[in-house]
Design a protein around this motif. Structure first.
Motif, PDB file in Angstrom:
ATOM      1  N   VAL A   1      77.399  39.164  46.346  1.00 48.89           N
ATOM      2  CA  VAL A   1      76.814  38.425  45.221  1.00 48.89           C
ATOM      3  C   VAL A   1      77.934  37.864  44.347  1.00 48.89           C
ATOM      4  O   VAL A   1      78.857  38.591  43.969  1.00 48.89           O
TER       5      VAL A   1
ATOM      6  N   VAL B   1      78.516  35.627  40.660  1.00 50.42           N
ATOM      7  CA  VAL B   1      77.866  35.217  39.411  1.00 50.42           C
ATOM      8  C   VAL B   1      78.820  34.270  38.687  1.00 50.42           C
ATOM      9  O   VAL B   1      79.987  34.625  38.446  1.00 50.42           O
TER      10      VAL B   1
ATOM     11  N   GLU C   1      75.630  32.087  34.398  1.00 50.45           N
ATOM     12  CA  GLU C   1      74.709  33.159  34.783  1.00 50.45           C
ATOM     13  C   GLU C   1      73.937  32.864  36.069  1.00 50.45           C
ATOM     14  O   GLU C   1      72.910  33.500  36.343  1.00 50.45           O
ATOM     15  N   ARG C   2      74.377  31.932  36.864  1.00 50.58           N
ATOM     16  CA  ARG C   2      73.727  31.684  38.146  1.00 50.58           C
ATOM     17  C   ARG C   2      74.296  32.641  39.191  1.00 50.58           C
ATOM     18  O   ARG C   2      75.492  32.920  39.197  1.00 50.58           O
ATOM     19  N   ARG C   3      73.428  33.087  40.062  1.00 48.81           N
ATOM     20  CA  ARG C   3      73.808  34.094  41.057  1.00 48.81           C
ATOM     21  C   ARG C   3      73.672  33.508  42.457  1.00 48.81           C
ATOM     22  O   ARG C   3      72.690  32.836  42.782  1.00 48.81           O
TER      23      ARG C   3
ATOM     24  N   LYS D   1      71.137  30.288  45.991  1.00 46.31           N
ATOM     25  CA  LYS D   1      71.297  30.341  44.543  1.00 46.31           C
ATOM     26  C   LYS D   1      70.042  30.917  43.916  1.00 46.31           C
ATOM     27  O   LYS D   1      68.928  30.491  44.227  1.00 46.31           O
TER      28      LYS D   1
ATOM     29  N   VAL E   1      72.067  37.466  34.500  1.00 49.07           N
ATOM     30  CA  VAL E   1      73.115  38.317  35.043  1.00 49.07           C
ATOM     31  C   VAL E   1      72.889  39.779  34.744  1.00 49.07           C
ATOM     32  O   VAL E   1      73.376  40.647  35.441  1.00 49.07           O
TER      33      VAL E   1
ATOM     34  N   PRO F   1      70.606  42.719  41.259  1.00 46.42           N
ATOM     35  CA  PRO F   1      70.435  41.697  42.289  1.00 46.42           C
ATOM     36  C   PRO F   1      69.382  42.109  43.298  1.00 46.42           C
ATOM     37  O   PRO F   1      69.645  42.255  44.480  1.00 46.42           O
TER      38      PRO F   1
END
Length: 381
Positions: free
Chosen positions: A286, A288, A292-294, A337, A342, A346
């Motif tokens: 993962v 980040v 704050e996009r994962r 995505k 955050v 996850p």
């Protein structure tokens, strides 16, 4: 205790409804037999005697009369060895994949405490015990004193571990993933199959970095699948999670990965157990970014259990294991995505987008050691 309760108990005892005997199941070699921790449905752990596929079960059944001088009439006494799968959403139905019965006594009367020997010779135990979110697989001995109105029953659960031989073909996992014109990385794990005390070693190499990455983490995810057809339930559980990078990387930077498996509650990979459930494991990478996009990418790994020492008489000729080549290793794959804050875990279940299908993984099972494992010392996961 009220007089009504005393009267009810006396009446039950008089008419034969109450428990009039106690049953104890004593296994041979119990003082020296190894034990293993098995998780219960409430999340706790209990220690059970450990057995292996092909190992015999022998011992004694002791029946102690609660009221000396009184006879105990019965319609027969039997002992069973059962392997059973229970799906929690269908608790009324237990699916038995192993069922052995021995008759200890024919219908008659017991006038004093009695002991019976039992012997289940070289019993097949094809699966490992497992307690999950929606399913439970258990092995147990059950003694039943059959009576006209209420039977006297005693059950003792056993732990069973399945051992595997070392896979001769155990190729590494290498893959390039990225986001078009923004991020391009290459990750590699040293193997695709790991035993339960193993160490996952790998690295991540950044080929192109045009987005601001805040941090990167890797997680071990257990996916339990139960049911079939339209009634399939998937449960994902994060077993371990590591932050492997903090801050934005630069092009050409390499991040090492080292994950020790011994400290976690893991089981071997289980595929289509008795056509009722499967348990698979994935490494989840993962990233980040600062907005704050994962982004994540999953890769399935195979876990297996090995023994410490195997006697020469029990060793088998090595069985070659073929591993299909990963057809995706020569192409760049895109990260998925997830617009998840955050501060959230996850979790694949909470993703608002459709869960991505995991990468193809070797479908062959690790060859198991089929033997009467009496005297074999094994690792205890």
């Amino acid at each position: 205790m009220s007089w009504e309760t005393c009267w009810e108990r006396a009446a039950m005892s008089f008419f034969g409804f109450g428990q009039s005997a106690e049953i104890d199941i004593i296994l041979d070699g119990a003082a020296t037999r190894r034990t293993a921790e098995v998780k219960t449905e409430d999340g706790k752990k209990e220690r059970l005697f450990l057995f292996f596929d092909g190992e015999s079960l022998t011992g004694k059944v002791n029946i102690t009369l609660k009221r000396p001088g009184y006879k105990l009439e019965h319609q027969g006494i039997k002992i069973e060895f059962l392997g059973q799968i229970e799906l929690y959403y269908d608790r009324g139905n237990q699916h038995e994949f192993t069922s052995l019965v021995k008759e200890l006594a024919r219908p008659g009367e017991l006038h004093h405490n009695t002991s019976y020997d039992f012997d289940f010779n070289q019993v097949e135990k094809p699966y490992e015990v497992y307690t999950g979110t929606n399913v439970k697989l258990r092995y147990f001995l059950r003694v039943t004193v059959v009576r006209r109105l209420t039977d006297v029953v005693k059950e003792v659960d056993l732990a069973v571990h399945t051992l595997s031989s070392y896979p001769e073909m155990n190729s590494s996992i290498k893959m390039e993933v990225g986001i078009e014109d923004s991020l391009h990385i290459e990750f590699e794990y040293n193997k695709s199959k790991y035993h339960l005390k193993d160490v996952i070693v790998g690295k991540i190499y950044f080929l192109l970095v045009r987005i601001k990455i805040r941090h990167m983490e890797i997680a071990i995810i257990r996916r339990e699948t139960t049911g079939s057809g339209p009634n399939v339930f998937n449960e994902n559980e994060t077993i371990a999670k590591y932050e492997i990078m903090d801050g934005s990387p630069v092009r050409g930077e390499s991040i090492p990965i080292r994950v020790f498996l011994a400290g976690y509650d893991l089981t071997p990979t289980m595929r289509d157990i008795n056509k009722k459930f499967s348990v698979r494991y994935y490494l989840n990478l993962v990233l980040v970014d600062e907005e704050e996009r994962r982004y994540f990418k999953q890769q399935e790994i195979t876990l297996w259990r090995k023994g410490d020492r195997i006697r020469k008489s029990l060793q088998m000729a090595p069985v070659p294991v073929t591993t299909p080549t990963n057809g995706e290793s020569d192409q760049v794959q895109a990260f998925e995505k997830i617009p998840t804050p955050v501060n959230e875990e996850p979790s694949l279940e909470n993703s608002p987008t459709e869960e991505p299908a995991p990468n193809p993984a070797p479908s062959e099972e690790i060859p198991r050691v089929e033997s009467s494992a009496e005297g074999v010392s094994t690792e205890d996961a």
